[in-house]
Design a protein around this motif. Structure first.
Motif, PDB file in Angstrom:
ATOM      1  N   LEU A   1      -3.676  -5.114   7.192  1.00  0.00           N
ATOM      2  CA  LEU A   1      -3.402  -3.805   6.871  1.00  0.00           C
ATOM      3  C   LEU A   1      -3.834  -2.556   7.731  1.00  0.00           C
ATOM      4  CD1 LEU A   1      -4.243  -4.100   3.057  1.00  0.00           C
ATOM      5  CD2 LEU A   1      -2.185  -3.915   4.151  1.00  0.00           C
TER       6      LEU A   1
ATOM      7  N   ARG B   1      -7.275  -0.004  -3.234  1.00  0.00           N
ATOM      8  CA  ARG B   1      -5.994  -0.296  -3.570  1.00  0.00           C
ATOM      9  C   ARG B   1      -5.471   0.375  -4.650  1.00  0.00           C
ATOM     10  NH1 ARG B   1      -7.005  -2.507   0.257  1.00  0.00           N
ATOM     11  NH2 ARG B   1      -6.835  -4.679   0.780  1.00  0.00           N
TER      12      ARG B   1
ATOM     13  N   SER C   1       1.539   5.000   0.418  1.00  0.00           N
ATOM     14  CA  SER C   1       0.971   6.334   0.966  1.00  0.00           C
ATOM     15  C   SER C   1       1.745   7.490   0.920  1.00  0.00           C
ATOM     16  CB  SER C   1       0.923   6.085   2.772  1.00  0.00           C
ATOM     17  OG  SER C   1       0.571   7.263   3.165  1.00  0.00           O
TER      18      SER C   1
ATOM     19  N   GLN D   1       0.881  -1.160   0.001  1.00  0.00           N
ATOM     20  CA  GLN D   1      -0.084  -0.089   0.100  1.00  0.00           C
ATOM     21  C   GLN D   1       0.919   1.278  -0.089  1.00  0.00           C
ATOM     22  OE1 GLN D   1      -3.247  -0.974  -0.253  1.00  0.00           O
ATOM     23  NE2 GLN D   1      -2.230  -3.060  -0.076  1.00  0.00           N
TER      24      GLN D   1
ATOM     25  N   PHE E   1      -5.650   4.211  -3.407  1.00  0.00           N
ATOM     26  CA  PHE E   1      -5.553   4.402  -2.110  1.00  0.00           C
ATOM     27  C   PHE E   1      -4.447   5.429  -2.150  1.00  0.00           C
ATOM     28  CE2 PHE E   1      -2.447   3.397   1.410  1.00  0.00           C
ATOM     29  CZ  PHE E   1      -3.550   3.368   2.565  1.00  0.00           C
TER      30      PHE E   1
ATOM     31  N   LEU F   1      -8.754   1.774   3.391  1.00  0.00           N
ATOM     32  CA  LEU F   1      -8.158   0.476   3.320  1.00  0.00           C
ATOM     33  C   LEU F   1      -9.021  -0.534   2.409  1.00  0.00           C
ATOM     34  CD1 LEU F   1      -5.971   0.013   6.153  1.00  0.00           C
ATOM     35  CD2 LEU F   1      -5.177   0.121   3.869  1.00  0.00           C
TER      36      LEU F   1
END
Lengths: 315, 310
Positions: free
Chosen positions: A199, A105, A54, A52, A109, A102
Motif C-alpha cells: 500500500l 482503513r 483518498s 483505499q 483513511f 496507511l
C-alpha cells in the motif's frame, strides 16, 4: 475479445492524442486540461484498486505545483527538471505520510487524506516568507515560453506514460496483490503479501503522479496560489470521471476524463458558477445505478453477445 | 472499558491543564473556547447519532447544516421573521429533506462497500454546496440580529454572552437524545438496530424505517443548528465542509456511539483551538492544530483498536 477491445482503445487513443495537434491552440488547451484530469483520474483509480479511498488528490496536486514553482524561483531549476523534482518530492512526502496514514482503513483513511490536503493548504497559506502566502508565487516564464504545441506534446507524453504505467500495473504482480488486499486483507496477508509495504508503494507512486500533474499545471499557467492550487475541483473531477468511466480499469478513467473533460468545457461556458454540481450529480447517480461505470456496463454487454454467439443463453 | 477510562481521564486532564493555563494567561480565550466547544458539540451530535445507529459516515453533514442556514436566511428575508422563529419551519423542512435524501440515495448504499458509501455522501455534499452556489452565488450572507451582541463583564474580562446559547443547545440536544434513546419505544428500537440490525429485524423492528427516522431526526437537529448558526456567523456555499470534518473528528475522538463523550471532546477541540488563536500571529495557524488533532486522535483510536484485537 478483451485483446481486440484493448487494441481498438489503443488505436482510438493514439488518434485522439494526435488530433489536437492539427486543431489550433484552443483545442490544444482543452485537450491539455483533459489530459491533466486523465492522469489524476488514473492515479486515483490505482489507489482505489487497493481499497483505499483518498480524498487528497488536490493536496498532492497543489504540493507538486508549489514544489516545482519554488524550485524554479529559488534554485533556478530548468522547468523540465523541476517537474522531475516535484515528482520525487511529492512521492517522498506521500511515502512519509503514508507511513502513518496507511495504518488506517476505510473512513479513517479517507478523512485523514482530506485533512492532509487541508494541512498542506494551511501551511502554504501561512508561510508568507517562503511560499508567498495567500498571494502565491509567479513563475519567471512559462514552460517552452508558453508555446502551445510543445506544451501539448509534453502533456501527451506524460499522459501516455501514465496510461502505459497503469496498463503495466494491471499485468504486474502488484495488481494481484492490490486486488486481493481490496477483497480481503486477511486472506491477502495469509498468502504472504506484505500489505503495509504494498500500500505504501502504491500510495507514494500515485501521489507522485498527482504531484507531477500539479507541477506541469503550474508550469503551463505560470502561477500558484493556495486557493487555486489546492482547489477542491482537483479532487472532485477525477473522482467523477473515474466513476463514470468505470472503477478498477485503465480505460475507465481515460474514457471518463475525455467525456467529462470536453463536456465540462462547455458547462464552464454556459454555467460559470456552480457547474461543478453536474459532477456531484454524476457521482451520486453512478454510485447508485451503475457502480461499474461505462466500461463495466459495455463489458457486460459484450460478454452477453459472446455468450449468445456461442449459443449459451444468458440473462 | 479500561481504554475508555484512560481516554476520559486524559481528556479531563487536558481540559483541566488548559483551563488553568488560560485562566492565568488569557481568560477571554477560555470563555471563547468554551463557546466554540458548544457550537462544535451541537453540530457533531447529529453525526454521532447517525454514525452510531445507521453506521454511515455522512460527508454531507456540514453541507446539510449549510442548507438549513440558507433556508432560515431565505425564510427570514421573505417573511421578515426572526431567525429563532424561522427555526421551526426550517427544522420541519430539514426533517423531510433528510427523509428524502435517505429514502432515495443513502438507503441504496447501505449494503454496498464502505467505499461506495463514502463516495456517495461526498457526491451529495458536492451537489448540495454547488447547488447553493448555483442558486445563491458564492457571495457571503449574514443576518443582523441585535440581541447577539449582548455582552457581560467579569473583573476586567468582557465577553459576548449570546454565544453561550450554543453550549445550551448542545446540552439540550444531548439530554433530549439520551432521553429519546433510553425512554421511548422508538428510541429503544433505534438502539437495538444500531447494535445489531439483523437481530432487530428478527424481533420485528422495521430496520429501514428506523434508519430513515433517525436520519430525519438528525437532519432536523441540523436544521435547528443551521438557524442558530446564521444568527452569529456569515454563510457561503462552502461553509459546511470544515464542520463535516470537525464533527467526524469529535465523534471519532468520543468513540462511535458514545454521545456524552462528544461534549467532552468538543471542549478539548474548542479550548485548544482558541488557545492557539490567542497566541499573537496564531490565528492563521489554528486550523492546522485542529487537523493535527484529527490525525492524532484517529491514529490513537485505531492503534488502540488494533491492539485490542490482538
Amino acid at each position: 475479445m478483451k485483446k481486440t477491445l484493448n487494441r481498438t482503445f489503443l488505436i482510438i487513443g493514439v488518434l485522439l492524442l494526435a488530433a489536437p495537434l492539427f486543431m489550433g491552440p484552443y483545442a490544444q488547451s482543452v485537450a491539455r486540461s483533459v489530459l491533466m484530469y486523465l492522469m489524476l483520474a488514473i492515479s486515483w483509480n490505482m489507489l482505489v484498486s487497493s481499497g483505499q479511498l483518498s480524498f487528497g488528490i488536490a493536496g498532492f496536486f497543489g504540493l507538486g505545483g508549489y514544489a516545482s514553482t519554488l524550485a524554479i524561483v529559488y534554485l533556478g531549476m530548468p522547468p523540465i527538471l523541476s517537474l522531475v523534482f516535484a515528482f520525487i518530492l511529492v512521492g517522498a512526502a506521500a511515502w512519509l505520510l503514508g507511513l502513518v496514514a496507511l495504518r488506517l482503513r476505510g473512513m479513517y483513511f479517507a478523512i485523514s487524506t482530506l485533512a492532509l490536503a487541508e494541512i498542506f493548504r494551511v501551511i502554504i497559506h501561512n508561510w508568507h516568507g517562503f511560499t508567498g502566502g495567500p498571494n502565491g508565487k509567479l513563475l519567471p516564464k512559462l514552460i517552452f515560453d508558453g508555446a502551445s504545441v510543445p506544451t501539448y506534446l509534453l502533456m501527451a507524453v506524460l499522459a501516455a506514460g501514465t496510461i502505459a504505467f497503469s496498463m503495466w500495473f494491471r499485468r504486474s504482480k502488484f495488481h494481484f496483490a492490490v486486488t486481493s488486499i481490496r477483497d480481503n486483507e486477511i486472506a491477502a496477508m495469509s498468502t504472504g503479501i506484505n500489505i503495509y509495504k504494498t500500500l505504501l508503494m502504491v500510495f507514494a507512486v500515485t501521489s507522485a503522479v498527482q504531484g507531477l500533474v500539479g507541477a506541469s499545471f503550474a508550469n503551463m499557467y505560470g502561477f500558484v496560489t493556495p486557493e487555486s492550487s489546492f482547489n477542491m475541483n482537483y479532487t472532485l473531477l477525477p473522482l467523477a470521471m473515474t466513476l463514470l468511466g468505470g472503477l478498477y480499469t485503465t480505460w475507465g478513467p481515460v474514457l471518463g476524463a475525455v467525456l467529462l473533460g470536453i463536456v465540462g468545457e462547455y458547462l464552464k461556458l454556459y454555467i460559470p458558477y456552480g457547474h461543478l454540481i453536474v459532477y456531484g450529480i454524476i457521482i451520486v447517480l453512478v454510485i447508485l445505478f451503475m457502480p461499474n461505470g461505462i466500461v463495466g456496463l459495455s463489458g457486460k454487454l459484450l460478454n452477453g453477445f459472446e455468450a449468445r454467439k456461442k449459443g449459451e443463453v444468458q440473462l | 472499558m479500561r481504554q475508555n477510562k484512560a481516554v476520559i481521564g486524559s481528556a479531563v486532564g487536558f481540559i483541566g491543564v488548559m483551563i488553568i493555563i488560560l485562566l492565568i494567561a488569557k481568560p477571554s480565550a477560555l470563555i471563547f473556547g468554551i463557546q466554540r466547544a458548544g457550537l462544535y458539540a451541537a453540530i457533531a451530535l447529529p453525526m454521532a447519532l447517525v454514525l452510531g445507529i445507521v453506521h454511515i459516515v455522512n460527508l454531507a453533514h456540514g453541507e446539510m447544516m449549510m442548507i438549513a442556514a440558507y433556508l432560515t436566511y431565505s425564510i427570514c428575508v421573505a417573511f421578515g421573521l426572526d431567525p429563532l422563529v424561522a427555526m421551526v419551519p426550517t427544522a420541519v423542512i430539514m426533517f423531510f429533506v433528510g427523509m428524502l435524501l435517505f429514502r432515495f440515495t443513502i438507503r441504496y448504499a447501505l449494503k454496498a462497500p464502505e467505499l461506495n458509501q463514502l463516495i456517495l455522501t461526498f457526491g451529495l455534499a458536492m451537489v448540495l454546496s454547488q447547488g447553493i452556489n448555483l442558486l445563491a452565488t458564492s457571495q457571503p450572507r449574514k443576518l443582523s440580529v441585535d440581541y447577539v451582541t449582548s455582552s457581560a463583564t467579569i473583573g476586567n474580562v468582557s465577553f459576548g454572552t449570546y454565544d453561550f446559547i450554543f453550549l445550551a443547545v448542545a446540552v439540550i440536544f444531548l439530554t433530549g437524545l439520551m432521553l429519546f434513546l433510553k425512554k421511548t419505544r422508538l428510541g429503544k428500537a433505534a438502539m437495538a438496530v444500531g447494535q445489531n440490525p439483523v437481530g432487530a429485524q428478527f424481533v420485528g423492528i422495521n430496520v429501514i424505517s428506523t434508519y430513515t427516522i433517525i436520519f430525519a431526526i438528525a437532519s432536523a437537529m441540523l436544521g435547528i443548528m443551521g438557524a442558530f448558526f446564521i444568527t452569529k456567523m456569515s454563510i457561503f456555499p462552502t461553509v459546511g465542509g470544515a464542520y463535516t470534518m470537525k464533527s467526524f473528528c469529535l465523534v471519532a475522538m468520543a468513540g462511535i456511539g458514545n454521545l456524552p463523550m462528544v461534549l467532552l471532546s468538543s471542549l478539548v477541540l474548542g479550548i485548544s483551538e482558541s488557545a492557539v488563536q490567542s497566541i499573537p500571529g496564531g490565528t492563521g495557524w489554528s486550523p492546522l492544530v485542529f487537523f493535527g488533532l484529527i490525525i492524532a486522535v484517529i491514529l490513537f483510536r485505531s492503534y488502540a483498536k488494533t491492539a485490542g484485537v490482538k
